[in-house]
Design a protein around this motif. Structure first.
Motif, PDB file in Angstrom:
ATOM      1  N   TYR A 261       0.862  -1.180   0.000  1.00 39.34           N
ATOM      2  CA  TYR A 261       0.000   0.000   0.000  1.00 39.34           C
ATOM      3  C   TYR A 261       0.893   1.222   0.000  1.00 39.34           C
ATOM      4  O   TYR A 261       1.268   1.743   1.033  1.00 39.34           O
ATOM      5  N   ASP A 262       1.258   1.681  -1.176  1.00 40.66           N
ATOM      6  CA  ASP A 262       2.116   2.851  -1.317  1.00 40.66           C
ATOM      7  C   ASP A 262       1.216   4.053  -1.500  1.00 40.66           C
ATOM      8  O   ASP A 262       0.502   4.173  -2.488  1.00 40.66           O
ATOM      9  N   LYS A 263       1.244   4.971  -0.523  1.00 41.56           N
ATOM     10  CA  LYS A 263       0.315   6.092  -0.555  1.00 41.56           C
ATOM     11  C   LYS A 263       0.471   6.969  -1.785  1.00 41.56           C
ATOM     12  O   LYS A 263      -0.428   7.707  -2.135  1.00 41.56           O
TER      13      LYS A 263
ATOM     14  N   GLU B  50      -0.994   1.159  -5.820  1.00 37.60           N
ATOM     15  CA  GLU B  50      -1.777   0.342  -4.890  1.00 37.60           C
ATOM     16  C   GLU B  50      -2.679   1.196  -4.001  1.00 37.60           C
ATOM     17  O   GLU B  50      -3.773   0.777  -3.621  1.00 37.60           O
ATOM     18  N   HIS B  51      -2.218   2.394  -3.676  1.00 39.36           N
ATOM     19  CA  HIS B  51      -3.054   3.323  -2.905  1.00 39.36           C
ATOM     20  C   HIS B  51      -4.382   3.552  -3.629  1.00 39.36           C
ATOM     21  O   HIS B  51      -5.462   3.456  -3.030  1.00 39.36           O
ATOM     22  N   TYR B  52      -4.304   3.845  -4.910  1.00 37.68           N
ATOM     23  CA  TYR B  52      -5.513   4.137  -5.681  1.00 37.68           C
ATOM     24  C   TYR B  52      -6.329   2.877  -5.945  1.00 37.68           C
ATOM     25  O   TYR B  52      -7.556   2.936  -6.026  1.00 37.68           O
TER      26      TYR B  52
ATOM     27  N   GLU C  41      -2.875   4.433   6.651  1.00 34.19           N
ATOM     28  CA  GLU C  41      -3.489   5.534   5.913  1.00 34.19           C
ATOM     29  C   GLU C  41      -4.010   6.598   6.887  1.00 34.19           C
ATOM     30  O   GLU C  41      -4.454   6.286   7.987  1.00 34.19           O
TER      31      GLU C  41
ATOM     32  N   MET D 165      -6.664  -0.231   4.733  1.00 34.43           N
ATOM     33  CA  MET D 165      -6.127   1.133   4.799  1.00 34.43           C
ATOM     34  C   MET D 165      -5.666   1.487   6.207  1.00 34.43           C
ATOM     35  O   MET D 165      -4.605   2.086   6.395  1.00 34.43           O
TER      36      MET D 165
ATOM     37  N   ILE E 270      -8.299   2.315  -2.516  1.00 35.23           N
ATOM     38  CA  ILE E 270      -9.394   3.270  -2.286  1.00 35.23           C
ATOM     39  C   ILE E 270     -10.490   3.073  -3.324  1.00 35.23           C
ATOM     40  O   ILE E 270     -11.685   3.229  -3.034  1.00 35.23           O
TER      41      ILE E 270
ATOM     42  N   ALA F  59      -2.454  -0.310   7.078  1.00 31.82           N
ATOM     43  CA  ALA F  59      -1.308   0.179   6.306  1.00 31.82           C
ATOM     44  C   ALA F  59      -0.888   1.580   6.730  1.00 31.82           C
ATOM     45  O   ALA F  59       0.091   2.107   6.217  1.00 31.82           O
TER      46      ALA F  59
END
Length: 456
Positions: A241-243, A247-249, A279, A274, A252, A277
């Protein structure tokens, strides 16, 4: 520090690097930013009794010490867990001596003040009222319920917020350059490791700094802290989960589509992904507010209210407890009836405005504040809805070129079904079905009477 002593070198890193001045503080900009109320009180030496309320590791003890340092007051740490009311007499006696002989105020910091019952808290009252001590209480619990009302009325309550990952990252970066931690000099922390720790600390500065110290003790001869080292220290693996990347997108997107698809289990799973990870929970709740208006809309107007209440609750209690109102909002919105009619309506209206430009406002609904405007016909023929039966007066509100346009088209789900029925009823009032001559004559007589009443 009074009441206890310790070897600074053996103290945990969070204690050794505790900020000493307002300039060294990180976070709580709403209280101690330039021009904010608490900063003004501290700099003017006007800080009276205070209750700091906030999650662990947000700086309650630190702020109290900064106040003492800035105002040159004697700082006394008092633990509601380790000490009792009997110790108050000794503290007060010493405070009186300091005030009488040295003109120095005593700031008594009571940690976890909520652990005292209401009667025990009463013991502080006379000394606060006489000015023997300045009391600063710290609590993670709602002071409205946990602090004696008499003490509460004599104190100002300041709410501290959970530190953001950016705040934590700044604290960690500063720690690597602080002279009070010589062992940190020369340490190299990989960027992904720093981001991982900033997220996993859950807004708790104490956890972040003490974890960094532990990781430093396990670093090799190259003094490099890698992501693997922090994983081992925290006994947690980072989720994919790279903000800032794909992977973030993806996550979400899966979250929103689960909500839209009325799948509470899927929505809860992606919410958990999220949270785990790291978020920012305020990012999540912002998306819930948007979703409540865009996808639930008037099918259930309470959805937007709950989303806003969740935002307030999250700011109020912080994490990890904030996951509970988040879960409530997610399950409610996932199972609510859905309508995007309002969302489609504003998009269509915007498209029309961009296409047709600034079309003239019909004369009868223009404002007419001057005599000239009235002479020009501004406001002439306007029907005041409250003068009509059912509070509805059929008349034109769109520009002439758009009279037949409809932007808002409610569906048959949830509360929007009622809205649709109401709009259909109004449409029938505005454009009634053909009737017999006798009925038409009676209606015309009634309308004429209503118009005469409005004009008078």
């Amino acid at each position: 520090m009074d009441l206890f002593t310790h070897d600074a070198k053996s103290a945990p890193l969070a204690e050794r690097l505790r900020p000493r001045t307002l300039a060294e503080m990180v976070g709580q900009e709403h209280l101690i930013g330039e021009g904010k109320i608490l900063r003004k009180l501290i700099e003017a030496d006007q800080a009276a009794s205070i209750i700091f309320w906030g999650p662990p590791g947000t700086g309650k003890t630190t702020l109290a010490q900064v106040i003492a340092n800035t105002t040159r007051s004697r700082f006394v740490f008092f633990s509601a867990v380790m000490q009792g009311i009997k110790d108050v007499r000794e503290i007060v006696q010493k405070a009186r001596e300091e005030k009488a002989y040295h003109g120095r105020k005593t700031l008594l910091f009571v940690d976890e003040i909520h652990r005292f019952n209401k009667a025990q808290q009463d013991a502080f009252l006379p000394h606060v009222e006489k000015g023997d001590i300045i009391l600063i209480g710290a609590t993670t619990e709602n002071p409205s319920f946990e602090v004696n009302s008499a003490l509460l009325s004599r104190s100002r309550v300041f709410v501290l917020q959970t530190l953001s990952p950016d705040d934590i990252r700044l604290l960690l970066t500063r720690a690597l350059q602080d002279d009070r931690w010589p062992e940190g000099r020369g340490l190299q922390v990989d960027p992904d490791a720093l981001d991982f720790l900033a997220g996993q600390a859950q807004g708790d500065a104490r956890v972040a700094l003490n974890t960094l110290e532990l990781a430093a003790s396990t670093a090799g001869a190259d003094k490099r802290i890698t992501l693997q080292i922090l994983q081992d220290v925290l006994q947690k693996k980072p989720l994919l989960y790279d903000k800032g990347a794909e992977e973030h997108y993806n996550v979400i997107s899966a979250f929103i589509k689960s909500l839209r698809g009325s799948d509470p289990d899927g929505a809860l799973y992606w919410l958990a992904r999220m949270i785990e990870a790291g978020e920012d929970p305020l990012f999540i709740v912002r998306r819930l507010v948007i979703f409540a208006a865009e996808d639930v809309g008037n099918a259930d107007p309470r959805g937007l209210q709950l989303a806003i209440a969740t935002m307030q609750a999250l700011q109020f209690v912080g994490m990890p407890e904030g996951r509970i109102p988040l879960a409530q909002a997610v399950t409610y919105l996932a199972t609510a009836p859905k309508s995007n009619a309002s969302y489609r309506g504003i998009n269509e209206a915007l498209a029309e405005v961009r296409k047709s430009g600034s079309l003239p406002v019909p004369l009868h609904i223009r404002n007419a504040p001057t005599g000239l405007m009235k002479e020009l016909g501004y406001g002439q023929g306007y029907r005041y809805a409250h003068d009509y039966e059912e509070g509805f007066a059929p008349q034109q509100h769109l520009p002439d070129q758009l009279q037949e346009r409809q932007f808002y088209r409610p569906n048959d789900r949830g509360y929007e079904k009622i809205i649709k029925e109401r709009m259909s009823h109004w449409a029938n009032l505005a454009h009634p079905l053909p009737r017999g001559p006798k009925e038409t004559a009676q209606d015309d007589e009634g309308k004429s009477h209503q118009q005469d009443t409005h004009e008078s």
